[in-house]
Structure formats: structure tokens, C-alpha cells
Design a protein around this motif. Structure first.
Motif, PDB file in Angstrom:
ATOM      1  N   GLU A   1      11.562  12.790  -4.065  1.00 39.36           N
ATOM      2  CA  GLU A   1      11.406  14.273  -3.302  1.00 39.36           C
ATOM      3  C   GLU A   1      12.679  14.364  -2.294  1.00 39.36           C
ATOM      4  OE1 GLU A   1       7.648  14.742  -1.927  1.00 39.36           O
ATOM      5  OE2 GLU A   1       6.868  15.288  -3.789  1.00 39.36           O
ATOM      6  N   LEU A   2      12.923  13.188  -1.898  1.00 39.60           N
ATOM      7  CA  LEU A   2      14.200  13.078  -0.729  1.00 39.60           C
ATOM      8  C   LEU A   2      15.523  13.579  -1.867  1.00 39.60           C
ATOM      9  CD1 LEU A   2      14.874  12.645   2.130  1.00 39.60           C
ATOM     10  CD2 LEU A   2      15.477  10.162   1.432  1.00 39.60           C
ATOM     11  N   GLY A   3      15.581  13.219  -3.094  1.00 39.75           N
ATOM     12  CA  GLY A   3      16.545  13.960  -4.090  1.00 39.75           C
ATOM     13  C   GLY A   3      17.135  12.574  -4.790  1.00 39.75           C
ATOM     14  N   PHE A   4      16.775  11.284  -4.658  1.00 32.42           N
ATOM     15  CA  PHE A   4      16.989  10.537  -5.540  1.00 32.42           C
ATOM     16  C   PHE A   4      16.759  10.609  -7.064  1.00 32.42           C
ATOM     17  CE2 PHE A   4      17.723   8.287  -1.292  1.00 32.42           C
ATOM     18  CZ  PHE A   4      18.973   7.979  -1.163  1.00 32.42           C
ATOM     19  N   LYS A   5      17.624  10.345  -7.967  1.00 33.24           N
ATOM     20  CA  LYS A   5      17.136  10.435  -9.307  1.00 33.24           C
ATOM     21  C   LYS A   5      17.172   9.033 -10.044  1.00 33.24           C
ATOM     22  CE  LYS A   5      19.673  15.018  -9.628  1.00 33.24           C
ATOM     23  NZ  LYS A   5      21.064  15.780 -10.418  1.00 33.24           N
ATOM     24  N   HIS A   6      17.668   8.254  -9.272  1.00 38.59           N
ATOM     25  CA  HIS A   6      17.684   6.849 -10.043  1.00 38.59           C
ATOM     26  C   HIS A   6      16.956   5.753  -8.637  1.00 38.59           C
ATOM     27  CE1 HIS A   6      18.820   2.830 -11.223  1.00 38.59           C
ATOM     28  NE2 HIS A   6      19.193   3.531 -12.365  1.00 38.59           N
ATOM     29  N   LEU A   7      15.948   5.247  -8.900  1.00 43.27           N
ATOM     30  CA  LEU A   7      15.083   4.590  -8.081  1.00 43.27           C
ATOM     31  C   LEU A   7      14.905   3.187  -8.814  1.00 43.27           C
ATOM     32  CD1 LEU A   7      14.081   7.665  -7.556  1.00 43.27           C
ATOM     33  CD2 LEU A   7      12.225   6.409  -6.214  1.00 43.27           C
ATOM     34  N   SER A   8      15.114   2.039  -7.965  1.00 42.62           N
ATOM     35  CA  SER A   8      14.787   0.835  -8.287  1.00 42.62           C
ATOM     36  C   SER A   8      13.720   0.235  -7.364  1.00 42.62           C
ATOM     37  CB  SER A   8      15.982   0.084  -8.663  1.00 42.62           C
ATOM     38  OG  SER A   8      15.842  -1.321  -8.792  1.00 42.62           O
TER      39      SER A   8
ATOM     40  N   PRO B   1       0.699  -1.246   0.196  1.00 40.56           N
ATOM     41  CA  PRO B   1      -0.083  -0.002  -0.055  1.00 40.56           C
ATOM     42  C   PRO B   1       0.777   1.373  -0.051  1.00 40.56           C
ATOM     43  CG  PRO B   1      -0.872  -1.406   1.494  1.00 40.56           C
ATOM     44  CD  PRO B   1       0.496  -2.143   1.213  1.00 40.56           C
ATOM     45  N   TYR B   2       2.076   1.178   0.223  1.00 39.56           N
ATOM     46  CA  TYR B   2       3.018   2.355   0.377  1.00 39.56           C
ATOM     47  C   TYR B   2       3.910   2.422  -0.984  1.00 39.56           C
ATOM     48  CZ  TYR B   2       1.628   1.977   5.358  1.00 39.56           C
ATOM     49  OH  TYR B   2       1.026   1.622   6.632  1.00 39.56           O
ATOM     50  N   TYR B   3       3.753   1.849  -1.929  1.00 42.28           N
ATOM     51  CA  TYR B   3       4.234   1.624  -2.980  1.00 42.28           C
ATOM     52  C   TYR B   3       4.588   3.110  -3.776  1.00 42.28           C
ATOM     53  CZ  TYR B   3       6.451  -0.218  -7.443  1.00 42.28           C
ATOM     54  OH  TYR B   3       7.292  -0.502  -8.747  1.00 42.28           O
ATOM     55  N   ALA B   4       3.465   3.572  -3.988  1.00 44.90           N
ATOM     56  CA  ALA B   4       3.386   4.767  -5.029  1.00 44.90           C
ATOM     57  C   ALA B   4       4.119   5.955  -3.947  1.00 44.90           C
ATOM     58  CB  ALA B   4       1.957   5.029  -5.575  1.00 44.90           C
ATOM     59  N   GLU B   5       3.478   5.972  -2.984  1.00 46.39           N
ATOM     60  CA  GLU B   5       3.967   6.904  -1.651  1.00 46.39           C
ATOM     61  C   GLU B   5       5.335   6.798  -1.553  1.00 46.39           C
ATOM     62  OE1 GLU B   5       2.950   8.622   2.709  1.00 46.39           O
ATOM     63  OE2 GLU B   5       2.048   6.467   1.896  1.00 46.39           O
ATOM     64  N   SER B   6       5.933   5.650  -1.589  1.00 45.83           N
ATOM     65  CA  SER B   6       7.493   5.508  -1.294  1.00 45.83           C
ATOM     66  C   SER B   6       8.294   6.185  -2.709  1.00 45.83           C
ATOM     67  CB  SER B   6       7.701   4.205  -1.176  1.00 45.83           C
ATOM     68  OG  SER B   6       7.414   3.497   0.012  1.00 45.83           O
ATOM     69  N   VAL B   7       7.640   5.909  -3.640  1.00 47.56           N
ATOM     70  CA  VAL B   7       8.400   6.402  -5.133  1.00 47.56           C
ATOM     71  C   VAL B   7       8.485   7.960  -4.944  1.00 47.56           C
ATOM     72  CG1 VAL B   7       8.142   6.768  -7.521  1.00 47.56           C
ATOM     73  CG2 VAL B   7       7.749   4.366  -6.580  1.00 47.56           C
ATOM     74  N   LYS B   8       7.378   8.463  -4.715  1.00 47.22           N
ATOM     75  CA  LYS B   8       7.342   9.904  -4.377  1.00 47.22           C
ATOM     76  C   LYS B   8       8.329  10.351  -3.371  1.00 47.22           C
ATOM     77  CE  LYS B   8       4.160  13.930  -4.179  1.00 47.22           C
ATOM     78  NZ  LYS B   8       2.900  14.345  -4.035  1.00 47.22           N
ATOM     79  N   TYR B   9       8.128   9.751  -2.270  1.00 44.95           N
ATOM     80  CA  TYR B   9       9.072  10.106  -1.180  1.00 44.95           C
ATOM     81  C   TYR B   9      10.442  10.375  -1.441  1.00 44.95           C
ATOM     82  CZ  TYR B   9      11.692   9.274   3.362  1.00 44.95           C
ATOM     83  OH  TYR B   9      12.595   9.312   4.165  1.00 44.95           O
ATOM     84  N   LEU B  10      11.049   9.226  -1.946  1.00 44.38           N
ATOM     85  CA  LEU B  10      12.429   8.805  -2.293  1.00 44.38           C
ATOM     86  C   LEU B  10      12.787   9.998  -3.296  1.00 44.38           C
ATOM     87  CD1 LEU B  10      12.510   4.856  -2.446  1.00 44.38           C
ATOM     88  CD2 LEU B  10      13.522   6.505  -0.724  1.00 44.38           C
TER      89      LEU B  10
ATOM     90  N   ILE C   1      13.439   5.487 -12.896  1.00 41.53           N
ATOM     91  CA  ILE C   1      12.390   4.637 -12.009  1.00 41.53           C
ATOM     92  C   ILE C   1      12.160   3.347 -12.616  1.00 41.53           C
ATOM     93  CG2 ILE C   1      10.107   4.545 -10.522  1.00 41.53           C
ATOM     94  CD1 ILE C   1       9.885   7.533 -10.612  1.00 41.53           C
ATOM     95  N   GLY C   2      12.863   2.500 -11.776  1.00 46.04           N
ATOM     96  CA  GLY C   2      12.876   0.892 -12.414  1.00 46.04           C
ATOM     97  C   GLY C   2      11.881   0.191 -11.611  1.00 46.04           C
ATOM     98  N   PRO C   3      11.398  -0.747 -12.258  1.00 45.20           N
ATOM     99  CA  PRO C   3      11.539  -1.416 -13.432  1.00 45.20           C
ATOM    100  C   PRO C   3      10.743  -0.718 -14.646  1.00 45.20           C
ATOM    101  CG  PRO C   3      10.102  -2.902 -12.344  1.00 45.20           C
ATOM    102  CD  PRO C   3      10.481  -1.585 -11.240  1.00 45.20           C
ATOM    103  N   ILE C   4       9.969   0.330 -14.325  1.00 44.76           N
ATOM    104  CA  ILE C   4       8.900   0.767 -15.412  1.00 44.76           C
ATOM    105  C   ILE C   4       9.830   1.585 -16.467  1.00 44.76           C
ATOM    106  CG2 ILE C   4       7.037   2.691 -15.847  1.00 44.76           C
ATOM    107  CD1 ILE C   4       6.151   1.946 -12.686  1.00 44.76           C
ATOM    108  N   TYR C   5      10.689   2.212 -16.171  1.00 42.11           N
ATOM    109  CA  TYR C   5      11.544   2.870 -17.288  1.00 42.11           C
ATOM    110  C   TYR C   5      12.269   1.853 -17.939  1.00 42.11           C
ATOM    111  CZ  TYR C   5      11.153   7.909 -15.803  1.00 42.11           C
ATOM    112  OH  TYR C   5      10.650   9.037 -15.548  1.00 42.11           O
TER     113      TYR C   5
END
Length: 353
Positions: free
Chosen positions: A168-175, A157-166, A217-221
């Protein structure tokens, strides 16, 4: 060649989905240096990945490896690259300054808003506040560092919220990957929730695309890029070829989930690699028979022997969970890709082409 050094089998966290058994077993300096020599013994590039357990429990070994390999690179002309995957809790400025000098790539295992659900310290204390502070420190030294999130069923349930949080924290590369293995139990309800979270994540990615935010944002990208380039992700996996783990005592295996299985022992850092065994095992990395007739066979990571083994116990057998996840991931990515293309074809080609 590329080696993943399991510097220790110990860890200061107790993550609920972790498939590694913690124990106080550390790599010795003799094994470390022999592994470094082995990495330099083939080709014109030597690559090391510092891994664990938690590798920063053995900072002394990392420093020794960096000093040794940089000197060896200078003498031989062979390029040296290094990276590390860490839970981040032990990062400090001294280490990051040394890592910057070595041009080390760092992946921070950080589950975002779901961090305290599955990733706690040994003893039970939450980790989120500590790791967020360390993430900010990491990004101040390495703005291109990656955030690596593992999504267990209870964290979905926190997936999408975690993508945004990370982000906005400053990460340009998320997996983001889902948790596999014997310690997790996915239900149909969890997967339905995951599908909804993927849709929300795609909506956020579209917002970022429209405002010109540069992010991966992997693996979607990856799914979008592989589709337009007609690349097969399954072709990337050949057991024991791309990356070879080294255990604390110096044994070599084709991938992490095979460690300890004597049938897959490929040698050790002192006596070298069993070349015939490497070739024989690498040839097994093929598309499972159950997938050959699937219309998505070239879009799926079905031949990842490590993932298959974690899920089914058989490197050539794909689990229903993995199949379902890959299908929903491809479906969501294709829909997003079409929307982004229609929004700005030129920028779409720039980002994904």
C-alpha cells in the motif's frame, strides 16, 4: 561479469540479525576502478551491485564508479548494468536523479511494520519514520524499486501486516526472507506463527489477484512460477559464478558469507581471478546428500551454499530450520496456486507462466 562491491564495512544502523561485523573499513578508489575494469573484462555485459555495510556512506565512490563505467561502456560497446541494496536512510534527490540516469535498480531493506523491532540506528533510535519517508521519495523517482524485508523470529507476528503495508506504500515488488545466522534463535512456536502468517499473506495475495493488481511478492510468487515451469531453484546457485563479492581491500570470494575464509579466496581485483579455484568451488554447489531422497528436492533452495554455511557452518548441509521453512512455504504456495488457477486460469497463466 557481475561483482558485488562491498564499498564499506561500516553502517549507520545496528540491525539485530545482521551477520556482518561493522568496522570503519572503506574501499579505496584504486580498488573500485580495478573492480570496474574486472567487471568489463569478460563477456558483453558488466554488472555491479553496490553493497556494504551501508553503501550510501560512500556515495562518492558510487558516483565515480558510474561515471567510469558509463564512459567505459561507451568506448567498448559492452553493456553496463548496476543495482544497489541500501537501508535507505541516506537517500536524497541528488543521488536518485543520478541513479535514474544510470538506470540503477534499487532494493530497499525495509522490514515494514516490524522495522523498529530489529532495524534501529546505531545508538538505539528507531528508523521506521525515516525509512518510510525515504521509501516514498525512492518510489517517486523509481516506481519499480523493490522492498526487501528480513523476518526475524520476534517480527513474525507482523509478516502479513508488513506485506500489506509495503504494498500500500507503493511497492510493486516485495521480497520476504527469514533471518538466518548465529544472531537469531527460532523456536517451534515462532515457526507455528510463521505458518499462520504465510496463510494470511496468501489470503491477501488472492485479494490482489482477484482485483487485478499487478504485484510480485517473493518468495511465494517464485514458488508458484517455478512449479508450473518445472524449474529447480537450486540450479540458480553456483558459488562464485553468478555474482562475486569484492571486499574493501579488493579480495574476491564466492559469496558474502565466505568473506574472510582464506580457503575460499578466489583472487583479487589487481591480480585477477584464480580460475581453477572458481571451477573447483562451483562444482561443490550440489544437492546435499541428506536431501537427495526428498520429494521436494527440486522445489527447494537446498544447494545455496551461502545459506547453508550461515545456518550450519557447512555449505553442503541444510539446517532443520531451512528445511521446515521451505516445506511450509511450498505447501502454502501450492495451495494458493491452485486457488488462483481455479479463480481465473487465463490470468493465472499470464501472471505465473
Amino acid at each position: 561479469m557481475n561483482l558485488t562491491l562491498h564499498l564499506t564495512d561500516n553502517c549507520n544502523m545496528d540491525c539485530s540479525y545482521c551477520i556482518r561485523e561493522k568496522c570503519p573499513r572503506d574501499m579505496t578508489e584504486d580498488v573500485l576502478l580495478a573492480a570496474c575494469d574486472l567487471a568489463f573484462s569478460r563477456g558483453q555485459r558488466a554488472g555491479l551491485c553496490f553493497f556494504g555495510g551501508e553503501p550510501l556512506l560512500k556515495k562518492d565512490l558510487i558516483y565515480k564508479a558510474l561515471d567510469y563505467c558509463e564512459e567505459k561502456s561507451g568506448k567498448t560497446g559492452i553493456r553496463f548494468d548496476c543495482k544497489m541494496t541500501t537501508n535507505g536512510s541516506l537517500l536524497d534527490e541528488e543521488f536518485l536523479k543520478r541513479a535514474v540516469r544510470a538506470k540503477m535498480g534499487i532494493g530497499l531493506s525495509f522490514d515494514g511494520k516490524a522495522q523498529d523491532i530489529c532495524r534501529i540506528f546505531a545508538g538505539g533510535k528507531p528508523t521506521s519514520s525515516v525509512v518510510e519517508e525515504k521509501a516514498r521519495l525512492l518510489l517517486s523517482y523509481m516506481p519499480e524499486a523493490s522492498a526487501l524485508a528480513t523476518i526475524a523470529p520476534q517480527a513474525v507476528p507482523y509478516y502479513a501486516e508488513s506485506v500489506k503495508y509495503l504494498h500500500e506504500l507503493g511497492f510493486k515488488h516485495l521480497s520476504f526472507v527469514i533471518a538466518y545466522g548465529r544472531k537469531v534463535n527460532w523456536t517451534d512456536e515462532d515457526l507455528d506463527t510463521l505458518r499462520g502468517q504465510l496463510e494470511k499473506t496468501c489470503g491477501y495475495i488472492k485479494e490482489l489477484f482477484i482485483r487485478g493488481d499487478k504485484v510480485f511478492i517473493g518468495p511465494i510468487y517464485s514458488k508458484i512460477s517455478e512449479c508450473i515451469k518445472d524449474k529447480n531453484p537450486a540450479e540458480r546457485c553456483h558459488l562464485g559464478v553468478r555474482q562475486m563479492p569484492v571486499t574493501p581491500k579488493g579480495d574476491l570470494y564466492p559469496c558474502t558469507s565466505f568473506i574472510g575464509d582464506e580457503d575460499y579466496l578466489l583472487g583479487n581485483v589487481f591480480e585477477g581471478i584464480n580460475e581453477a579455484k572458481v571451477i573447483e568451488i562451483a562444482k561443490r554447489s550440489s544437492t546435499p546428500e541428506t536431501c537427495t531422497g526428498c520429494d521436494l528436492v527440486k522445489r527447494c533452495t537446498n544447494s545455496c551454499g551461502c545459506a547453508n554455511r550461515m545456518n550450519t557452518g557447512d555449505e553442503n548441509k541444510v539446517s532443520p530450520l531451512q528445511c521446515t521453512y521451505e516445506r511450509m512455504l511450498i505447501e502454502a504456495s501450492d495451495k494458493l496456486g491452485e486457488e488462483l488457477y481455479q479463480t481465473d486460469p487465463e490470468r493465472f497463466a499470464e501472471v505465473f507462466g
